[in-house]
Design a protein around this motif. Structure first.
Motif, PDB file in Angstrom:
ATOM      1  N   LEU A  69       0.838  -1.196   0.000  1.00 27.28           N
ATOM      2  CA  LEU A  69       0.000   0.000   0.000  1.00 27.28           C
ATOM      3  C   LEU A  69       0.871   1.244   0.000  1.00 27.28           C
ATOM      4  CD1 LEU A  69      -2.719   1.570   0.406  1.00 27.28           C
ATOM      5  CD2 LEU A  69      -2.437   1.175   2.864  1.00 27.28           C
ATOM      6  N   VAL A  70       0.540   2.194  -0.899  1.00 21.61           N
ATOM      7  CA  VAL A  70       1.181   3.509  -0.908  1.00 21.61           C
ATOM      8  C   VAL A  70       0.085   4.553  -0.725  1.00 21.61           C
ATOM      9  CG1 VAL A  70       2.570   5.166  -2.184  1.00 21.61           C
ATOM     10  CG2 VAL A  70       3.002   2.708  -2.453  1.00 21.61           C
ATOM     11  N   VAL A  71       0.254   5.426   0.277  1.00 23.41           N
ATOM     12  CA  VAL A  71      -0.724   6.477   0.561  1.00 23.41           C
ATOM     13  C   VAL A  71      -0.062   7.836   0.375  1.00 23.41           C
ATOM     14  CG1 VAL A  71      -2.259   7.503   2.280  1.00 23.41           C
ATOM     15  CG2 VAL A  71      -1.902   5.024   2.263  1.00 23.41           C
ATOM     16  N   PHE A  72      -0.697   8.695  -0.416  1.00 25.05           N
ATOM     17  CA  PHE A  72      -0.255  10.082  -0.558  1.00 25.05           C
ATOM     18  C   PHE A  72      -1.246  10.968   0.192  1.00 25.05           C
ATOM     19  CE2 PHE A  72       1.678   8.096  -4.268  1.00 25.05           C
ATOM     20  CZ  PHE A  72       2.961   8.611  -4.230  1.00 25.05           C
ATOM     21  N   ASP A  73      -0.820  11.473   1.335  1.00 22.44           N
ATOM     22  CA  ASP A  73      -1.635  12.416   2.098  1.00 22.44           C
ATOM     23  C   ASP A  73      -1.328  13.833   1.596  1.00 22.44           C
ATOM     24  OD1 ASP A  73      -3.270  13.591   3.964  1.00 22.44           O
ATOM     25  OD2 ASP A  73      -2.428  12.517   5.676  1.00 22.44           O
ATOM     26  N   GLU A  74      -2.304  14.751   1.722  1.00 20.56           N
ATOM     27  CA  GLU A  74      -2.165  16.084   1.126  1.00 20.56           C
ATOM     28  C   GLU A  74      -1.756  15.937  -0.347  1.00 20.56           C
ATOM     29  OE1 GLU A  74      -2.900  19.017   2.849  1.00 20.56           O
ATOM     30  OE2 GLU A  74      -3.659  17.560   4.285  1.00 20.56           O
ATOM     31  N   ALA A  75      -2.501  15.072  -1.033  1.00 22.90           N
ATOM     32  CA  ALA A  75      -2.161  14.721  -2.412  1.00 22.90           C
ATOM     33  C   ALA A  75      -2.350  15.878  -3.380  1.00 22.90           C
ATOM     34  CB  ALA A  75      -3.006  13.523  -2.854  1.00 22.90           C
ATOM     35  N   HIS A  76      -3.064  16.925  -2.982  1.00 23.78           N
ATOM     36  CA  HIS A  76      -3.282  18.047  -3.903  1.00 23.78           C
ATOM     37  C   HIS A  76      -1.981  18.723  -4.316  1.00 23.78           C
ATOM     38  CE1 HIS A  76      -3.099  19.981   0.060  1.00 23.78           C
ATOM     39  NE2 HIS A  76      -2.721  21.060  -0.580  1.00 23.78           N
ATOM     40  N   GLN A  77      -0.901  18.485  -3.585  1.00 21.30           N
ATOM     41  CA  GLN A  77       0.382  19.105  -3.928  1.00 21.30           C
ATOM     42  C   GLN A  77       1.238  18.252  -4.865  1.00 21.30           C
ATOM     43  OE1 GLN A  77       2.725  20.747  -0.801  1.00 21.30           O
ATOM     44  NE2 GLN A  77       1.000  21.418   0.418  1.00 21.30           N
ATOM     45  N   LEU A  78       0.764  17.059  -5.199  1.00 23.72           N
ATOM     46  CA  LEU A  78       1.592  16.121  -5.955  1.00 23.72           C
ATOM     47  C   LEU A  78       2.061  16.689  -7.293  1.00 23.72           C
ATOM     48  CD1 LEU A  78       0.183  12.484  -5.637  1.00 23.72           C
ATOM     49  CD2 LEU A  78       2.312  13.426  -4.756  1.00 23.72           C
ATOM     50  N   ASN A  79       1.149  17.266  -8.059  1.00 22.26           N
ATOM     51  CA  ASN A  79       1.519  17.718  -9.400  1.00 22.26           C
ATOM     52  C   ASN A  79       2.569  18.817  -9.354  1.00 22.26           C
ATOM     53  OD1 ASN A  79       1.208  17.662 -12.305  1.00 22.26           O
ATOM     54  ND2 ASN A  79       0.137  19.620 -12.109  1.00 22.26           N
ATOM     55  N   GLU A  80       2.348  19.825  -8.508  1.00 30.02           N
ATOM     56  CA  GLU A  80       3.283  20.950  -8.477  1.00 30.02           C
ATOM     57  C   GLU A  80       4.641  20.544  -7.925  1.00 30.02           C
ATOM     58  OE1 GLU A  80       2.676  23.755 -10.075  1.00 30.02           O
ATOM     59  OE2 GLU A  80       0.814  22.749 -10.598  1.00 30.02           O
ATOM     60  N   ILE A  81       4.663  19.662  -6.925  1.00 32.60           N
ATOM     61  CA  ILE A  81       5.951  19.177  -6.411  1.00 32.60           C
ATOM     62  C   ILE A  81       6.616  18.283  -7.444  1.00 32.60           C
ATOM     63  CG2 ILE A  81       7.042  17.694  -4.671  1.00 32.60           C
ATOM     64  CD1 ILE A  81       4.998  18.723  -2.658  1.00 32.60           C
ATOM     65  N   GLY A  82       5.821  17.449  -8.108  1.00 33.15           N
ATOM     66  CA  GLY A  82       6.366  16.525  -9.089  1.00 33.15           C
ATOM     67  C   GLY A  82       7.057  17.209 -10.243  1.00 33.15           C
ATOM     68  N   VAL A  83       6.444  18.279 -10.783  1.00 30.55           N
ATOM     69  CA  VAL A  83       7.062  18.930 -11.948  1.00 30.55           C
ATOM     70  C   VAL A  83       8.405  19.565 -11.578  1.00 30.55           C
ATOM     71  CG1 VAL A  83       4.881  19.354 -13.142  1.00 30.55           C
ATOM     72  CG2 VAL A  83       5.767  21.094 -11.594  1.00 30.55           C
ATOM     73  N   GLN A  84       8.571  19.945 -10.304  1.00 29.83           N
ATOM     74  CA  GLN A  84       9.862  20.496  -9.882  1.00 29.83           C
ATOM     75  C   GLN A  84      10.971  19.458 -10.025  1.00 29.83           C
ATOM     76  OE1 GLN A  84       9.757  22.223  -5.914  1.00 29.83           O
ATOM     77  NE2 GLN A  84       7.610  22.781  -6.166  1.00 29.83           N
ATOM     78  N   PHE A  85      10.680  18.229  -9.600  1.00 28.59           N
ATOM     79  CA  PHE A  85      11.710  17.200  -9.563  1.00 28.59           C
ATOM     80  C   PHE A  85      11.872  16.475 -10.896  1.00 28.59           C
ATOM     81  CE2 PHE A  85      11.007  17.832  -5.078  1.00 28.59           C
ATOM     82  CZ  PHE A  85      12.293  17.700  -4.556  1.00 28.59           C
ATOM     83  N   LEU A  86      10.830  16.451 -11.701  1.00 30.83           N
ATOM     84  CA  LEU A  86      10.917  15.753 -12.978  1.00 30.83           C
ATOM     85  C   LEU A  86      11.436  16.666 -14.082  1.00 30.83           C
ATOM     86  CD1 LEU A  86       7.596  13.729 -12.740  1.00 30.83           C
ATOM     87  CD2 LEU A  86       9.922  12.947 -12.252  1.00 30.83           C
ATOM     88  N   GLY A  87      11.657  17.923 -13.749  1.00 32.17           N
ATOM     89  CA  GLY A  87      12.255  18.847 -14.688  1.00 32.17           C
ATOM     90  C   GLY A  87      13.765  18.884 -14.536  1.00 32.17           C
ATOM     91  N   VAL A  88      14.385  19.876 -15.153  1.00 28.31           N
ATOM     92  CA  VAL A  88      15.836  20.043 -15.124  1.00 28.31           C
ATOM     93  C   VAL A  88      16.143  21.468 -14.669  1.00 28.31           C
ATOM     94  CG1 VAL A  88      17.969  19.896 -16.466  1.00 28.31           C
ATOM     95  CG2 VAL A  88      16.028  18.450 -17.081  1.00 28.31           C
TER      96      VAL A  88
END
Length: 643
Positions: free
Chosen positions: A195-214
């Motif tokens: 099981l993987v749980v993402f709490d406060e998941a509304h931030q996933l997209n904005e945090i993700g693009v920071q790390f998946l970019g260059v």
């Protein structure tokens, strides 16, 4: 919600849950996770929430269920003391840097007694302290198994504990750093969890693009130059002209900043659509980038053949190669890529290239990775969208086919809260709007003795409102109630909230907190401490932000309406987040004020209102003062204790 999570675990499916304030979403996923007997990875939005979950919520549910579970807390490597870099710090500090020497003394004393090495344990240490980069490691400068302190390493100890635990608590930043480079230890954990749980998941997209970019920043470059000089002189003195190599890179980094403009006070983001960022001469920019690329290549050549003299030099050489590759990727992005590129000016310079969302990467690098098909995925937050499909969240994360559930808050908002949109407030575009907000909010706060949070959509408004309120506070007649004005940036967020809580206790002077950005969420002040939340404007995304602009262009290229598909849903979610600061328990009472007449006058205002809790409506100034007077004359039974 707990039953839905249990069913998702049985079916090995993805579940997205919007759980209103007061539902108890943390307990709702922890209980079935523990009862399932499987291994669980939980990711939270911030390190503060991570500490709260690990130190308070998880032990409470374990005790309530009578289930002993091995638990572990795993943060990014920069959160832990690096014993090797702490030893090296003495050589890097200049004699005149007395303040840093004092902090190093304290950290060395603490290092002899800490078990975890978590820098959050150091008394009085600010998370922005200048000493931290000198005594912690990053992916770029960590020596790995070649480090002389490898066996005693606190990061490795935390990873070993995580690998042996039943429940592991991480944060979104660490999770995506691992997705990007597979270096934090989460990669090894994922295939082994049910099981993987993402709490406060509304931030996933904005945090993700920071790390998946260059990204390439002047900080990266200057740190590399400093470490080149220090480790070169220490391990290979005389074999290369280390001063010239370091100085060449420093000069190239500084010249790139000058190509943007000589004014060091200039801050913000600049679009970079074509050959150069807006307002920058294309020839000068290209020449500065060429010079930086040459400096990195020269450094790589200089390090070739001497890396074996020390693990530190070998790591420096690897960092130089990686920065050169990143710079090339930013200069020449793929023509058909869904990306945004810009230059950000602040204390330094940052070149950024990011995807518009994380849908493709999340599907390919997370959900479809080895072991993932047998894993249950739960995503939850109090705000995930304005429709039952929760499309604001599911589309950019690539979860269109996931099962969704909306669980309403148990609070009686009609009885506990009121909503007021001042009818005579100037329009948001009016130059006098911010001053009018400051004046009105100061009067309302004075009526209830503080207990007021003013949320703005810009940092410029924070300063203007705070300056006005501070002036009024200083001009008050001695002997009368003088409210304290707290302002974002005066102190770390956690400390500001503590000050605000203390000021709101019975007998205290009362306070107004003026803030923006991160204070729209993560503020939990139940009881009488906070009873008035004032929002200056509807929180539409800034249209001139390069990432917002790129997303707008993409939607319009597809034939859609950027306002309907992007701006309105973003504003709805952000407004709901801000409003959520007011009522935090079943005993709370208060007033939400939105100082934006568009909420009542524009057609789209109905959609935004529909996304807010069903508060009773206040229609006039007189009724507003009546609501405030009612708050003063009634005492809640849940006054928040000092922290």
């Amino acid at each position: 919600m707990a039953l839905a999570v249990a069913q998702a675990i049985d079916r090995r499916e993805a579940l997205v849950v919007e759980a209103g304030t007061g539902v108890g979403k943390t307990y709702a996923y922890l209980a079935p996770a523990l009862l399932s007997g499987g291994r669980t990875l939980i990711s939270t939005a911030t390190k503060a929430l991570q500490d709260q979950l690990f130190g308070r919520d998880l032990p409470a549910v374990c005790r309530a269920l009578g289930l002993p579970a091995r638990t572990a807390l795993l943060k990014g490597r920069s959160s832990y003391l690096c014993l090797h870099r702490m030893e090296q710090a003495r050589y890097l500090l200049e004699p005149h840097e007395r303040y840093l020497h004092q902090w190093l003394d304290r950290i060395e004393a603490w290092s002899r007694q800490t078990q975890s090495g978590d820098m959050a344990e150091v008394p009085g240490l600010d998370e922005r302290a200048a000493i931290l980069p000198l005594v912690t490691s990053t992916r770029e400068n960590c020596l790995g198994s070649q480090c002389p302190q490898f066996r005693a390493c606190h990061v490795n100890q935390a990873r070993r504990e995580a690998m042996a635990a039943d429940i592991v608590v991480v944060n979104h930043h660490l999770f995506f750093a691992d997705v990007a480079v597979r270096e934090s230890g989460v990669a090894e954990l994922l295939p082994a969890v049910e099981l993987v749980v993402f709490d406060e998941a509304h931030q996933l997209n904005e945090i993700g693009v920071q790390f998946l970019g260059v990204q390439v920043s002047s900080g990266h470059l200057l740190d590399l130059a400093r470490d080149t000089l220090a480790h070169g002189l220490q391990a290979a003195r005389g074999l290369r002209d280390w001063s010239a190599l370091a100085a060449g890179l420093e000069r190239a980094a500084q010249d790139l900043r000058l190509a943007i403009g000589a004014d060091r006070r200039s801050t913000g983001k600049r679009r970079w659509h074509n050959a150069a960022p807006e307002g920058v001469d294309a020839a000068e920019w290209a020449a500065a980038l060429d010079a930086l690329a040459d400096a990195l290549d020269h450094l790589c050549d200089g390090l070739h053949g001497v890396e074996e003299h020390s693990p530190d030099l070998a790591r420096v050489a690897q960092r130089a190669h990686e920065l050169a590759q990143r710079l090339q990727a930013i200069r020449e992005p793929e023509a058909d890529a869904r990306v945004a590129r810009w230059v950000e000016l602040g204390a330094g310079l940052r070149l950024v290239l990011t995807p518009l969302d994380i849908a493709e990467a999340f599907q390919t690098k997370v959900l479809a990775r080895d072991g993932a098909p047998s894993t249950t995925w739960v995503f939850t937050s109090a705000t995930l969208g304005h429709d039952d499909a929760l499309s604001w969240f599911t589309e950019p994360v690539g979860l269109k086919d996931a099962r969704t559930l909306r669980v309403a808050s148990p609070f009686d908002y009609a009885a506990q809260a009121a909503l007021y949109v001042p009818p005579h407030m100037p329009a948001p575009s009016d130059p006098g709007h911010t001053d009018a907000v400051a004046h009105a909010a100061w009067g309302w706060a004075g009526r209830i003795g503080g207990r007021t949070l003013v949320l703005t959509t810009t940092l410029r408004a924070v300063k203007r409102i705070a300056d006005a309120m501070t002036g009024w506070a200083e001009a008050q007649v001695p002997g009368t109630l003088v409210l304290e004005v707290l302002v974002q940036g005066q102190a770390p967020k956690r400390e500001l909230l503590r000050q605000f809580e203390r000021a709101g206790l019975p007998g205290a002077r009362g306070a107004v907190l003026v803030a923006s950005a991160s204070f729209w969420e993560g503020v939990d002040l139940p009881g009488d401490v906070l009873q008035l939340v004032v929002i200056d404007k509807l929180p539409f995304p800034p249209p001139d932000d390069p990432l917002v602009e790129a997303r707008t262009r993409q939607i319009e290229h597809e034939g859609g309406s950027a306002f309907t598909r992007y701006f309105l849903p973003e504003a709805a979610v952000a407004l709901k987040q801000g409003a959520g600061r007011l009522i935090r328990s079943e005993h709370d009472r208060g007033v939400l004020v939105v100082c934006d007449v568009r909420l009542r006058r524009m057609g789209y205002g109905r959609k935004l209102l529909a996304g807010l809790p069903a508060m009773r409506s206040v229609e006039s100034d007189a009724a507003m003062w009546g609501e405030l007077d009612a708050l003063v004359t009634t005492t809640s039974t849940t006054a928040h204790p000092p922290v």
